[in-house]
Design an enzyme around this catalytic site. Structure first.
Site, PDB file in Angstrom:
ATOM      1  N   TYR A 254       0.845  -1.193  -0.278  1.00 60.47           N
ATOM      2  CA  TYR A 254      -0.093   0.109  -0.061  1.00 60.47           C
ATOM      3  C   TYR A 254       0.915   1.240   0.054  1.00 60.47           C
ATOM      4  O   TYR A 254       1.943   1.107   0.303  1.00 60.47           O
ATOM      5  CB  TYR A 254      -0.830  -0.079   1.191  1.00 60.47           C
ATOM      6  CG  TYR A 254      -0.281   0.420   2.661  1.00 60.47           C
ATOM      7  CD1 TYR A 254      -0.153   1.564   2.779  1.00 60.47           C
ATOM      8  CD2 TYR A 254       0.205  -0.952   3.469  1.00 60.47           C
ATOM      9  CE1 TYR A 254       0.216   1.917   4.424  1.00 60.47           C
ATOM     10  CE2 TYR A 254       0.714  -0.579   4.495  1.00 60.47           C
ATOM     11  CZ  TYR A 254       0.745   0.819   5.122  1.00 60.47           C
ATOM     12  OH  TYR A 254       1.317   1.092   6.533  1.00 60.47           O
ATOM     13  N   CYS A 255       0.165   2.390  -0.378  1.00 58.75           N
ATOM     14  CA  CYS A 255       1.152   3.704  -0.362  1.00 58.75           C
ATOM     15  C   CYS A 255       0.054   4.793  -0.011  1.00 58.75           C
ATOM     16  O   CYS A 255      -0.677   4.460   1.125  1.00 58.75           O
ATOM     17  CB  CYS A 255       1.706   3.787  -1.612  1.00 58.75           C
ATOM     18  SG  CYS A 255       0.521   3.631  -3.240  1.00 58.75           S
ATOM     19  N   GLY A 256      -0.108   5.709  -0.786  1.00 55.84           N
ATOM     20  CA  GLY A 256      -1.061   6.802  -0.398  1.00 55.84           C
ATOM     21  C   GLY A 256      -2.598   6.630  -1.220  1.00 55.84           C
ATOM     22  O   GLY A 256      -3.376   6.771  -0.731  1.00 55.84           O
TER      23      GLY A 256
END
Length: 297
Positions: A254-256
């Site tokens: 995951y990231c932003g």
């Protein structure tokens, strides 16, 4: 016959520009600093940049527009199968074509050479069941740096006909991530910067990272001078401590907003880990739910 490697060189693409089975897609999108309080960034289409200069024969793939769910609260969310099929067929993609995706820049104002917009479309195609897709190593910057031909304007391929069969193991939901925080057989990978991970930087409204996450910054996986992915042993040394290379464990990246995470998923694919899931909502969704925990240690 085309090369089906997930990572193709500029030399290879130059040799295959006239191949009738190759479909070149420019996936450039820009994230700009937001002027609105509470928004981490504003999204700008890369179509104008594409029209000003692109690899010969390339068409433009609108990741934030036609290839996303416009009704979602989060940008870039996976749309319906029908919407994706229609949009990708307009770009000339058929079951017997080889798609090569590239982008022009990872993050505005940085020298990051990871092709995370290209990897978003690479991941999305694989999620929809289409495997014959590659990323151009070094993207448009490497292509231009080498003095290769660039054209302006727009292109079109004949409308394609592609079979959609979603591989649901490649997409993680908020509920999947909740379960992963208490599951020792699942590795959560946070692909944002160390400052975002630690909470030193508060980009998404609440600082920190999802509990049990390991941090592998997507930008650390490339050599920004050569524009290339780092050597295999360097990459293994980066990922090994996280457990992500353990064949018995599931990995959720995951990231932003589900973009940078696809670059980590792509690099892990190169290392043989082909079932990495991406949390589409990522920190935008997680941090937006005050009932969900975030850690800063």
């Amino acid at each position: 016959m085309t090369n089906q490697s997930p990572l193709v060189t500029t030399e290879w693409l130059q040799e295959h520009l006239e191949d009738p089975k190759v479909r070149i897609i420019d996936a450039t999108t820009f994230l700009m600093p937001s002027t609105e309080e509470g928004r981490p960034y504003d999204v700008k289409s890369g179509k104008e940049a594409y029209e000003e200069g692109h690899i010969p024969g390339a068409v433009y793939g609108d990741i934030a527009g036609e290839l996303a769910d416009s009704n979602s609260a989060s940008a870039f969310t996976v749309p319906s199968e029908e919407q994706f099929k229609e949009a990708i067929e307009r770009l000339g993609v058929s079951d017997d074509t080889h798609v090569v995706v590239y982008d022009q820049i990872a993050v505005v104002g940085t020298n990051i050479s990871a092709s995370d917009w290209a990897s978003r479309l690479w991941w999305h195609l694989r999620f929809e069941g289409f495997e014959n897709v590659s990323i151009l190593e070094g993207g448009f910057r490497k292509w231009k740096h080498e003095g290769r031909n660039v054209e302006t304007g727009t292109n079109e391929y004949p409308k394609g006909n592609v079979t959609i069969a979603r591989n649901t193991e490649l997409l993680a939901t908020k509920e999947d991530v909740k379960r992963a925080t208490t599951d020792s057989n699942t590795v959560l990978l946070n692909c944002l910067s160390p400052a975002d991970f630690s909470g030193e930087k508060n980009t998404y409204g609440r600082p920190g990272h999802i509990p049990t996450s390991h941090n592998v910054f997507f930008a650390s996986l490339n050599d920004d001078e050569t524009f290339k992915v780092r050597e295999e042993q360097q990459l293994r040394d980066i990922f090994e401590p996280t457990g992500a290379l353990d064949s018995s464990k599931k990995v959720i990246a995951y990231c932003g907003g589900g973009i940078a995470a696809t670059w980590n998923a792509f690099v892990l694919y190169l290392l043989g880990k082909k079932d990495v899931a991406v949390y589409d909502g990522s920190m935008t969704e997680w941090a937006g739910d005050s009932s969900l925990p975030l850690h800063t240690k």
